[in-house]
Design a protein around this motif. Structure first.
Motif, mmCIF file in Angstrom:
data_model
loop_
_atom_site.group_PDB
_atom_site.id
_atom_site.type_symbol
_atom_site.label_atom_id
_atom_site.label_comp_id
_atom_site.label_asym_id
_atom_site.label_seq_id
_atom_site.Cartn_x
_atom_site.Cartn_y
_atom_site.Cartn_z
ATOM 1 N N SER A 174 0.814 -1.211 0.000
ATOM 2 C CA SER A 174 0.000 0.000 0.000
ATOM 3 C C SER A 174 0.849 1.263 0.000
ATOM 4 N N VAL A 175 2.159 1.105 -0.204
ATOM 5 C CA VAL A 175 3.062 2.254 -0.050
ATOM 6 C C VAL A 175 2.766 3.346 -1.070
ATOM 7 N N ARG A 176 2.412 2.943 -2.287
ATOM 8 C CA ARG A 176 2.015 3.935 -3.302
ATOM 9 C C ARG A 176 0.690 3.524 -3.918
ATOM 10 N N GLU A 177 -0.060 4.528 -4.364
ATOM 11 C CA GLU A 177 -1.390 4.327 -4.926
ATOM 12 C C GLU A 177 -1.380 3.306 -6.083
ATOM 13 N N LYS A 178 -0.325 3.407 -6.931
ATOM 14 C CA LYS A 178 -0.272 2.575 -8.136
ATOM 15 C C LYS A 178 -0.252 1.082 -7.781
ATOM 16 N N ALA A 179 0.589 0.743 -6.764
ATOM 17 C CA ALA A 179 0.697 -0.655 -6.357
ATOM 18 C C ALA A 179 -0.651 -1.134 -5.827
ATOM 19 N N ALA A 180 -1.370 -0.245 -5.141
ATOM 20 C CA ALA A 180 -2.659 -0.603 -4.566
ATOM 21 C C ALA A 180 -3.695 -0.840 -5.674
ATOM 22 N N GLN A 181 -3.684 0.041 -6.682
ATOM 23 C CA GLN A 181 -4.666 -0.117 -7.776
ATOM 24 C C GLN A 181 -4.480 -1.439 -8.514
ATOM 25 N N LYS A 182 -3.198 -1.812 -8.709
ATOM 26 C CA LYS A 182 -2.892 -3.043 -9.446
ATOM 27 C C LYS A 182 -3.595 -4.246 -8.830
ATOM 28 N N VAL A 183 -3.701 -4.234 -7.486
ATOM 29 C CA VAL A 183 -4.279 -5.374 -6.782
ATOM 30 C C VAL A 183 -5.752 -5.539 -7.148
ATOM 31 N N PHE A 184 -6.478 -4.431 -7.197
ATOM 32 C CA PHE A 184 -7.904 -4.514 -7.517
ATOM 33 C C PHE A 184 -8.098 -5.011 -8.961
ATOM 34 N N THR A 185 -7.230 -4.540 -9.862
ATOM 35 C CA THR A 185 -7.307 -5.011 -11.255
ATOM 36 C C THR A 185 -7.041 -6.516 -11.313
ATOM 37 N N ARG A 186 -6.010 -6.923 -10.591
ATOM 38 C CA ARG A 186 -5.624 -8.336 -10.623
ATOM 39 C C ARG A 186 -6.726 -9.229 -10.057
ATOM 40 N N LEU A 187 -7.380 -8.766 -9.006
ATOM 41 C CA LEU A 187 -8.458 -9.558 -8.407
ATOM 42 C C LEU A 187 -9.584 -9.777 -9.411
ATOM 43 N N GLY A 188 -9.913 -8.722 -10.156
ATOM 44 C CA GLY A 188 -10.958 -8.819 -11.175
ATOM 45 C C GLY A 188 -10.618 -9.904 -12.196
ATOM 46 N N GLN A 189 -9.301 -10.025 -12.517
ATOM 47 C CA GLN A 189 -8.894 -11.045 -13.494
ATOM 48 C C GLN A 189 -9.024 -12.460 -12.917
ATOM 49 N N LEU A 190 -8.803 -12.577 -11.620
ATOM 50 C CA LEU A 190 -8.813 -13.914 -11.005
ATOM 51 C C LEU A 190 -10.227 -14.463 -10.823
ATOM 52 N N LYS A 191 -11.186 -13.541 -10.782
ATOM 53 C CA LYS A 191 -12.584 -13.892 -10.522
ATOM 54 C C LYS A 191 -13.074 -15.058 -11.392
ATOM 55 N N SER A 192 -12.669 -15.055 -12.683
ATOM 56 C CA SER A 192 -13.209 -16.046 -13.629
ATOM 57 C C SER A 192 -12.845 -17.487 -13.236
ATOM 58 N N TYR A 193 -11.718 -17.653 -12.514
ATOM 59 C CA TYR A 193 -11.318 -19.020 -12.141
ATOM 60 C C TYR A 193 -12.331 -19.691 -11.217
ATOM 61 N N LYS A 194 -13.109 -18.881 -10.510
ATOM 62 C CA LYS A 194 -14.086 -19.435 -9.570
ATOM 63 C C LYS A 194 -15.197 -20.195 -10.297
ATOM 64 N N LYS A 195 -15.490 -19.748 -11.535
ATOM 65 C CA LYS A 195 -16.622 -20.333 -12.268
ATOM 66 C C LYS A 195 -16.422 -21.841 -12.469
ATOM 67 N N GLY A 196 -15.243 -22.216 -12.963
ATOM 68 C CA GLY A 196 -15.003 -23.628 -13.225
ATOM 69 C C GLY A 196 -14.574 -24.381 -11.974
ATOM 70 N N LYS A 197 -14.339 -23.694 -10.870
ATOM 71 C CA LYS A 197 -13.737 -24.345 -9.698
ATOM 72 C C LYS A 197 -14.349 -23.747 -8.433
ATOM 73 N N PRO A 198 -15.542 -24.163 -8.054
ATOM 74 C CA PRO A 198 -16.218 -23.522 -6.925
ATOM 75 C C PRO A 198 -15.448 -23.653 -5.603
ATOM 76 N N GLY A 199 -14.598 -24.691 -5.471
ATOM 77 C CA GLY A 199 -13.856 -24.884 -4.218
ATOM 78 C C GLY A 199 -12.634 -23.977 -4.088
ATOM 79 N N LEU A 200 -12.313 -23.263 -5.157
ATOM 80 C CA LEU A 200 -11.125 -22.396 -5.144
ATOM 81 C C LEU A 200 -11.262 -21.310 -4.075
ATOM 82 N N MET A 201 -10.156 -21.080 -3.310
ATOM 83 C CA MET A 201 -10.188 -20.009 -2.304
ATOM 84 C C MET A 201 -9.273 -18.871 -2.774
ATOM 85 N N ILE A 202 -9.827 -17.671 -2.788
ATOM 86 C CA ILE A 202 -9.025 -16.506 -3.182
ATOM 87 C C ILE A 202 -8.845 -15.606 -1.963
ATOM 88 N N GLY A 203 -7.579 -15.300 -1.653
ATOM 89 C CA GLY A 203 -7.300 -14.494 -0.465
ATOM 90 C C GLY A 203 -6.431 -13.284 -0.785
#
Ligand code: SAM
Ligand code: SF4
Length: 437
Positions: free
Chosen positions: A49-78
């Motif tokens: 969280s040291v700089r805004e840019k690094a923080a924004q990247k995380v939210f973008t990355r999470l959005g990309q990971l979301k799709s993996y849940k569809k084929g794999k309901p047991g997947l845990m995202i943390g």
């Protein structure tokens, strides 16, 4: 079938090492690591969280990971790390696919968090108070290297520099018991590690019952098998003569030092609440160079801090020219939550911040190139650390003063120390040839 985890790490060495601890915990629970997120049963993002840019990247990355849940309901995202501690349940808002959020001090709770998650399948969060004990010791650490290792010696920071969010997220300074540090170092040495790097937000404020940072360095120097000791980061106002006197005197203390300047103007340093000025900073550099002329000093610099004028910035450039840093990590000022600098007007226009950053980086590149070229023809002892991205059959490693060297490695094993003649240099690395015997 074997369970797998995938972990992505943003930010500083503390985070890299936290990820090594998390990986160790997960391997103890029967998971193996995979670089392929699509194969994972647990995906963790260790955030910064040291700089805004690094923080924004995380939210973008999470959005990309979301799709993996569809084929794999047991997947845990943390989500873990500093941004997790800062934003907490914001990660759950509109993101039902995020299962787990935990802060840096909650790493030790991971086994119970995963167990609860598996049985209850609800969104879970763990965060810490500013004085909570961090997780200094975990049973297994899955390290990225087999020859050099990080050791956490303290957590948190009491400095509250006006731009920095770290004290609000990692809490107050807590030093680790030296017996436990020395035991970890001995254990590493028994397993063949030859280099250690001590970690903390402000390592030289380390103190444990009258045992200070210099005492710790001296004790670690006694451990057989460990041949190199590094640390990061010290604060310029807390580095004592007792520590500076060890350079050139303590054989295993590497001759490089990261001494973050942040800014060269006294007005800006004052507004940053850095509690030193350019004169005291430069006098410490001079003292260190007198003790150890070959010391390589590196730095962190912020450009475009609120109120930084062109003349202030020139003062930063002036120190960069005077000190001739071996390396500089430079950043545009980024306003962060909770910090005192939020009350100042962020009045340096974005284009001006970018122009100052470019000018600083151009100057630094020129200095680094010159310093590296001056090493051509010298002999350097290099620890072979891994294969090099610069070419097949090349290995890469570092000199005692932390310069990266690529070299032909057909006769060398990872973990060997080799004597190399430096033949070529760029701003970022050297090329060496083994000494003819
Ligand atoms: N403890 C170290 C010290 O005293 O310099 C620094 C730790 S901080 C995680 C790493 C670097 O990020 C800082 O040295 C600073 O240059 C940069 N940084 C921290 N907050 C920043 C901000 N708000 N905007 C831009 N850079 C920042
Ligand atoms: Fe942040 Fe300052 Fe502490 Fe470094 S010393 S972690 S810059 S508050």
């Amino acid at each position: 079938m074997e369970k797998k985890f995938h972990i992505e790490t943003y930010g500083c060495q503390m985070n890299v090492h936290d990820s090594e601890k998390i990986s160790g915990i997960l391997s103890g629970l029967g998971y193996s690591s995979t670089p392929d997120e699509s194969l994972a049963d647990v995906i963790l993002i260790n955030t910064c969280s040291v700089r805004e840019k690094a923080a924004q990247k995380v939210f973008t990355r999470l959005g990309q990971l979301k799709s993996y849940k569809k084929g794999k309901p047991g997947l845990m995202i943390g989500v873990c790390g500093c941004l997790a501690q800062q934003e907490r349940d914001l990660f759950f808002k509109g993101r039902p696919y995020v299962d787990l959020v935990f802060g840096p001090k909650n790493i030790g709770e991971l086994p119970s968090l995963l167990e609860t998650l598996q049985s209850e399948r609800r969104q879970l969060m763990a965060h810490s108070g500013p004085r909570q004990e961090p997780t200094f010791e975990v049973e297994t650490v899955l390290r990225n290297s087999s020859v050099k290792a990080y050791i956490t010696i303290m957590e948190g920071c009491d400095k509250f520099c006006s731009f920095c969010v770290v004290p609000f997220l990692r809490g107050r300074e807590i030093s680790r018991n030296p017996h436990s540090i020395l035991e970890e170092a001995r254990h590493l040495s028994d397993r063949g590690f030859v280099e250690i790097c001590l970690l903390g937000q402000n390592v030289n404020s380390y103190t444990y019952e009258n045992f200070d940072f210099a005492d710790l360095l001296c004790s670690l120097n006694e451990i057989q098998g460990i041949r190199r000791i590094r640390y990061t980061s010290p604060h310029p106002s807390d580095i004592t003569e007792k520590v500076m006197d060890l350079y050139g005197a303590l054989p295993k203390l590497c001759t490089n030092l990261h001494l973050p300047l942040q800014a060269g103007s006294n007005d800006v340093l004052h507004r940053m609440k850095r509690d030193y000025n350019r004169e005291t900073y430069l006098s410490k550099v001079e003292y260190l160079r007198r003790r150890c002329p070959e010391i390589a000093i590196s730095s962190d610099i912020i450009v475009g801090f609120p109120g930084e004028t062109g003349a202030d910035f020139e003062q930063t450039m002036d120190i960069v020219r005077q000190v001739e840093y071996a390396n500089v990590y430079s950043f545009k000022y980024s306003p962060r939550p909770h910090t005192a600098a939020l009350k100042l007007v962020d009045n340096v226009p974005e284009e001006e911040k970018s122009a100052r950053l470019r000018a600083l980086q151009d100057l630094q590149k020129e200095i680094q190139h010159r310093l590296n070229v001056s090493l051509i023809g010298t002999t350097q002892e290099v620890l072979a650390e891994s294969s090099s991205k610069k070419g097949e059959e090349l290995l890469t490693g570092r000199t005692f003063c932390n310069r990266v060297v690529n070299f032909p490695g057909s006769d060398t094993k990872i973990g060997d120390f080799v004597s190399l003649t430096i033949e070529k240099a760029t701003a970022n690395s050297l090329f060496g040839a083994p000494l003819q015997s």
